[in-house]
Design a protein around this motif. Structure first.
Motif, PDB file in Angstrom:
ATOM      1  N   LEU A 130       4.859   0.019   8.887  1.00  0.00           N
ATOM      2  CA  LEU A 130       4.265  -0.532   7.824  1.00  0.00           C
ATOM      3  C   LEU A 130       4.152   0.828   7.148  1.00  0.00           C
ATOM      4  N   TYR A 186       2.453   2.410   3.844  1.00  0.00           N
ATOM      5  CA  TYR A 186       0.701   2.128   3.530  1.00  0.00           C
ATOM      6  C   TYR A 186       0.348   2.570   2.182  1.00  0.00           C
ATOM      7  N   GLU A 236       1.260  -2.528   0.295  1.00  0.00           N
ATOM      8  CA  GLU A 236       2.106  -2.435   1.844  1.00  0.00           C
ATOM      9  C   GLU A 236       3.455  -2.903   1.751  1.00  0.00           C
ATOM     10  N   PRO A 282      -4.698  -1.207   5.093  1.00  0.00           N
ATOM     11  CA  PRO A 282      -3.155  -2.057   6.408  1.00  0.00           C
ATOM     12  C   PRO A 282      -3.372  -3.125   7.022  1.00  0.00           C
ATOM     13  N   SER A 331       2.191   6.262   5.716  1.00  0.00           N
ATOM     14  CA  SER A 331       1.130   6.189   4.850  1.00  0.00           C
ATOM     15  C   SER A 331       0.614   7.604   4.034  1.00  0.00           C
TER      16      SER A 331
END
Lengths: 233, 358
Positions: free
Chosen positions: B55, B57, B64, B224, B249
């Motif tokens: 993920l 972000y 995202e 997120p 991130s």
């Protein structure tokens, strides 16, 4: 009701949790709970050359029974109050950090070997490998360099076949070697590659570092290109 | 379609809707939230074994990039799943899976605590062409073995019908699931999976195992977001399942979700936290390909790892990641977050279309 507790937390700025209300300034949230790492990148923009690894956070201090949550359906709770509570949760990590962790089935321990059991094994065939261009400057002729490198083909092929990728890596790798008079290597460099797989390239370099060449009176500088291609089978 | 549930739902995760093929009709929901041919016995239905996700972000742009790869057992029949997203999604295939290198570089911590408890709302008129009243087909892409339909919907029944026309099967469970996301104003990526022969020279050691192509779904979201919610599913006692997650991130986060269990609602952390790797932008860039590192936010990067070994996600809602250094809650940000609040409090869900607002 759990929500009753939460409502108290919200009304008091989540003081009981050591949390701030969602309207507080960002810096007020820096009072992390327990030994949680406090150094966020934005707060401490250190140089890239100083990466930092932080241990896993401590276990939650609340159990499920005492963990707050939204009011149940049908409760006479105003929408504004619900929004305030939910916003508090989503804007204050110190609040979230006290919530219980539920990453396992009840009664099970964390299984460090589980991934090995659930991941489908990808089996790729051994690649074909051949010696491409080679040069040698020094007392060791390129034929000798080729012979020693060829003896290592099994390890090289294993590097490619065990890559964990979905397909057999193919391409070339150019190895630059500095061979000491005693036959050992002082330097192994991958100067060029089209393998597009950093892990395989590292494995090839490591496998080369253990090569031993015949002793000579002087050092030899050699370049050997390996070419991997898909197996016909 | 008419089923109504009082269950909360923090919205969705990735529900597997199975796909009926021309050869047979799919009639009921089964494991993995999927819908599989009724001709298959329970023991033969596909189940999700391993889910790996990255993920990415960007807190500044609130964008995202959800990169995921899933592996199924017994995936010998066609099936599909739907991923809801808060903002309009862009779908793309990832050419080289990043997960092996991520695992080698950014681990999950050593087994020191083995006992740890452990945007824009649909306009309905944008691009892609009309599907039917209440549903807008925004895009269609072929991604490896998948056909991905990007959808917006304002009518849950219309969406359910449209999916059925595309050989996604509906049932009361999935209709209810879809309804919640329609009410939330989410978008959908409906992915239809058709098993096909392995790539030349490649085979999986377990018969019937299937590993999907790695896929990226990018969308705007004020936090997120991990699509985690699934419909009830029956799990075999010996079934195993695992999720490995990397969050990269320009900040660090705490994942939370709603849990409804035994009539009570709680907020919980659904993942076991692994290690946090701070200021690793250079290291990360060295292990992922340009197709992914170009998506990283500017500045210093933190990679945090999480794992989840629950077999059943029953009762859990979608996962939102709370920033450890939250920005000031100015009116615009507050307004954006309001859209996500029903994920953690189902009572805040907008009323069904045509229903009076509470």
């Amino acid at each position: 009701l759990n929500f009753t507790s939460l409502f108290v937390f919200v009304a008091t700025g989540l003081a009981a949790f050591g949390c701030r209300s969602h309207g507080a300034s960002p810096s007020a949230g820096a009072s992390a709970v327990g030994s949680v790492a406090k150094g966020s990148p934005s707060a401490s923009p250190g140089p890239e050359s100083h990466p930092k690894r932080v241990r896993a956070r401590p276990a939650a201090s609340l159990d499920l029974e005492t963990a707050p949550g939204p009011a149940p359906s049908g409760s006479a709770v105003a929408r504004e109050v619900r929004e305030t509570a939910a916003l508090a949760l989503l804007t204050d990590a110190t609040f979230a950090q006290r919530m219980p962790v539920l990453a396992l089935e009840p009664g099970r321990e964390f299984d460090w070997e589980l991934r090995e059991r659930v991941a489908p094994r990808v089996v790729v065939p051994m690649p074909r490998l051949r010696l491409a261009e080679s040069t040698a400057r020094g007392p060791l002729g390129k034929e000798v360099v080729q012979r020693i490198v060829r003896q290592n083909f099994g390890r090289y092929r294993s590097c490619a076949a065990d890559s964990g990728g979905d397909t057999t890596p193919t391409g070339i790798v150019t190895l630059e070697l500095t061979i000491l008079p005693n036959g050992g290597l002082t330097r192994v460099t991958v100067s060029r590659t089209t393998l597009n797989d950093a892990a395989v390239v590292r494995c090839l370099r490591d496998a080369t570092e253990s090569l031993v060449f015949p002793a000579r009176s002087e050092a030899t500088e050699a370049v050997q290109v390996l070419e991997f291609s898909a197996s016909s089978g | 379609v008419t089923a109504r549930t009082k269950a909360p739902f923090a919205v969705a995760a990735l529900v597997a809707l199975a796909v009926a093929t021309f050869a047979f009709r799919v009639e009921r929901a089964q494991a993995c939230g999927g819908f599989f041919p009724s001709t298959l016995s329970e023991k033969r239905r596909p189940s999700l074994a391993l889910e790996q996700a990255l993920l990415i972000y960007d807190q500044k742009s609130r964008r995202e990039h959800f990169v995921r790869e899933v592996a199924f057992r017994r995936a010998t029949e066609p099936f599909g799943f739907v991923v809801p997203t808060p903002g309009r999604p862009d779908v793309a295939a990832i050419q080289k899976s990043p997960f092996r290198d991520l695992r080698q570089t950014f681990g999950f911590g050593s087994p020191v605590v083995p006992g740890s408890r452990g945007g824009d709302v649909r306009a309905g008129t944008t691009g892609g062409g009309a599907a039917s009243a209440g549903v807008t087909l925004l895009d269609v892409k072929n991604v490896g073995s998948f056909t991905a339909f990007v959808l917006a919907a304002t009518d849950e029944n219309a969406l359910s019908s449209w999916l059925a026309q595309q050989r996604f099967v509906r049932s009361p469970e999935t209709s209810d699931w879809l309804s919640r996301y329609v009410r939330l104003g989410f978008y959908f990526v409906a992915m239809r999976y058709e098993p096909k022969p392995e790539a030349p020279g490649t085979k999986l050691s377990e018969p019937g195992a299937a590993k999907s192509e790695t896929m990226r779904i990018s969308f705007d979201s004020p936090l997120p977001y991990y699509p985690y919610f699934e419909p009830d599913r029956a799990t075999a006692p010996d079934e195993l399942r695992m999720l490995d997650l990397w969050v990269a991130s320009d900040g660090a986060f705490e994942p939370v979700s709603l849990l409804e269990r035994d009539g009570a609602r709680h907020w919980v952390r659904p993942f076991r936290a692994g290690d946090r790797h701070e200021r690793v932008q250079a290291k990360l860039a060295s292990v992922i390909e340009p197709e992914l590192w170009r998506l990283l936010p500017a500045g210093t990067i933190t990679v945090t790892t999480y794992q989840d070994q629950k077999v059943s996600r029953r009762g859990f809602g979608d996962v939102l990641f709370v920033p450890e250094r939250a920005p000031v809650l100015e009116p615009t940000r507050r307004s954006e977050l309001l859209r996500l609040l029903p994920l953690v409090d189902p009572e805040l869900l907008p009323a069904r279309s045509g229903s009076p607002k509470p």
